[in-house]
Design an enzyme around this catalytic site. Structure first.
Site, PDB file in Angstrom:
ATOM      1  N   CYS A 157       5.737  -8.437   0.944  1.00  0.00           N
ATOM      2  CA  CYS A 157       5.294  -9.773   0.530  1.00  0.00           C
ATOM      3  C   CYS A 157       4.033 -10.182   1.280  1.00  0.00           C
ATOM      4  O   CYS A 157       4.042 -11.090   2.103  1.00  0.00           O
ATOM      5  CB  CYS A 157       6.422 -10.772   0.759  1.00  0.00           C
ATOM      6  SG  CYS A 157       7.921 -10.228  -0.053  1.00  0.00           S
ATOM      7  N   ARG A 209      -3.480   1.828   7.484  1.00  0.00           N
ATOM      8  CA  ARG A 209      -4.942   1.960   7.543  1.00  0.00           C
ATOM      9  C   ARG A 209      -5.688   1.181   6.462  1.00  0.00           C
ATOM     10  O   ARG A 209      -6.686   0.535   6.773  1.00  0.00           O
ATOM     11  CB  ARG A 209      -5.358   3.446   7.531  1.00  0.00           C
ATOM     12  CG  ARG A 209      -4.885   4.215   8.778  1.00  0.00           C
ATOM     13  CD  ARG A 209      -5.511   5.606   8.875  1.00  0.00           C
ATOM     14  NE  ARG A 209      -6.914   5.523   9.190  1.00  0.00           N
ATOM     15  CZ  ARG A 209      -7.882   5.676   8.310  1.00  0.00           C
ATOM     16  NH1 ARG A 209      -7.628   5.977   7.056  1.00  0.00           N
ATOM     17  NH2 ARG A 209      -9.131   5.556   8.704  1.00  0.00           N
TER      18      ARG A 209
END
Ligand SMILES: *Cc1c(COP(=O)(O)O)cnc(C)c1O
Length: 432
Positions: free
Chosen positions: A359, A324
């Site tokens: 990443c 979210r």
């Protein structure tokens, strides 16, 4: 300091001395037992949220269909089914989950803009209460599949009333320029078409105008427009059995004031009565408001980085566990599982970004939070019961985390942590 605020989901999540508790079990104990990252749900909080709808609907001709895409763990669905909930589904997968969890097929409504043949067929064979139809193409397809199967499909048209729910653009669904529903201007025409299709029985009308809505007016505007449509339909001899006002009620993440279902329902029933539609069954499809503040995400601090202008707490939960913040720029509260008064270390209060190991710069859970942190501290991300685990994925080959349900002083593992082997167990290499 955030720890001075009452946790979202109080009293089910609360501090007992310095320990943050889920009902009668400490978060620290749960983290020890099940590991982190970990979703924790409170059964009593789910029940309280359910009652906020069930009580004002006592002795009413009404059905609450849990918008299960918000949280579809079988144990969660099972509880709602036992309490008498129906389900709002958006896929064949959700149909199978709901049935597995004990849902009655005739309490299931099937929403979604892109229903596929196999999903329509499965829903007809199960005997769902109705299809919430979102386009004329879909209507024709449902009719032909039903005819092939020798049955008749109960349908409701999902009408787009063109009202502004005043919420985030990604979760606003009732404006005329988004992909959902049938424009209200052409709805009567589509009903007329439905009335002559052999595989269709018209049973209702519905709308769903958005999510995380904190004002009543958009609902009443939408209802008014639906009732005007019903007047038009009555004029062409099309009568309905139910009216579905969708879900979308907001919860408190930060400082929002959510709508109490009872308040909205009072107004809705008054309006139905006044307009001569008091005989219709009322359906609601709440998702977030039934589960959002009944769940948290527990995570452990791995590393602290103090840069010149920025402090980072790198935790073991990430965007793959809770999307979210990345997806909606959403704000979630962050609390220490053990408050400072119960801590021996003398960490400095600093302003941190709470980030995961993935990443991607978009991999963050919270920004600019003042916390006193040490390595290995446990943090709780609040209000994670809705659109939390269900959106999780395995990006960066991270096993999806475990889910636990607390009930009083008991805890139940309702989904074990995935293992690394499970990540690729079903993949196949090329020959040679
Ligand atoms: C997502 C959805 C819901 C539930 O919405 P919440 O904002 O979680 O209450 C209800 N109905 C439909 C059609 C949906 O797509």
């Amino acid at each position: 300091m955030s720890e001075l605020n009452a946790p979202a989901g109080t009293p089910f999540f609360h501090y007992d001395n310095s320990q943050l508790m889920a009902e009668s079990v400490s978060i620290a104990e749960l983290a020890e037992r099940y590991g982190t990252p970990l979703y924790v749900y409170s059964r009593a909080a789910l029940k309280a949220a359910w009652e906020s709808y069930a009580q004002p609907l006592t002795n009413r001709n009404a059905l609450v269909c849990f918008g299960m895409k918000a949280n579809s763990n079988l144990a969660v669905l099972q509880q709602f089914a036992q309490w008498g909930s129906g389900f709002d589904i958006v896929s064949g997968g959700e149909l199978a989950r709901a049935l597995k969890a004990g849902a009655q097929a005739d309490t299931i409504v099937f929403s979604g803009v892109g229903k596929q043949d196999w999903e329509i067929k499965a829903a007809l064979q199960a005997g769902v209460k109705c299809f919430n139809v979102e386009s004329t193409d879909e209507l024709e397809r449902i009719s032909s599949i039903a005819s092939q199967l020798g049955c008749v499909a109960p349908v409701s048209l999902r009408v787009n009333p063109d009202v502004d729910a005043k919420t985030h653009p990604y979760i606003s669904t009732g404006l005329k320029d988004n992909k959902f529903g049938i424009a209200i201007e052409i709805a009567a025409q589509v009903y007329q078409r439905a009335a002559v299709l052999p595989g269709i029985r018209i049973v209702g009308v519905d709308c769903h105008i958005g999510s995380q809505i904190t004002q009543i007016e958009p609902y009443l505007d939408a209802l008014e427009r639906l009732l005007n449509l019903l007047d038009t339909l009555a004029g062409i001899d099309i009568a309905l059995e139910h009216l579905d006002i969708g879900g979308g009620l907001g919860i408190r993440y930060q400082d929002e004031t959510p709508i109490a279902p009872a308040m909205l329902l009072d107004e809705v029933f008054a309006m139905l009565q006044a307009r001569g539609y008091g005989h219709l069954q009322l359906i609601m499809e709440p998702g977030r408001s039934l589960v959002g503040n009944a769940g948290i995400l527990v995570t452990r601090v791995q590393y602290l980085k103090h840069h010149q202008s920025k402090n980072f707490a790198i935790v073991d939960a990430a965007m793959n566990d809770l999307l979210r913040p990345t997806l909606y720029d959403a704000w979630h509260g962050v609390l220490p599982a053990v408050s400072r008064s119960g801590h021996s270390s003398e960490a400095q209060p600093r302003v941190y970004d709470i980030v995961g190991p993935i990443c991607e710069s978009g991999d963050w859970l919270a920004r600019d939070r003042e916390l006193q942190l040490s390595q290995n501290d446990l943090l709780v991300i609040e209000s994670a019961g809705a659109y939390g685990f269900v959106m999780s994925c395995q990006y960066n080959s991270r096993p999806r985390c475990a889910e636990v349900m607390v009930d009083g002083d008991q805890s139940y593992l309702i989904r074990p942590r995935e293992t690394v082997e499970e990540l690729f167990a079903s993949e196949q290499m090329l020959p040679g």
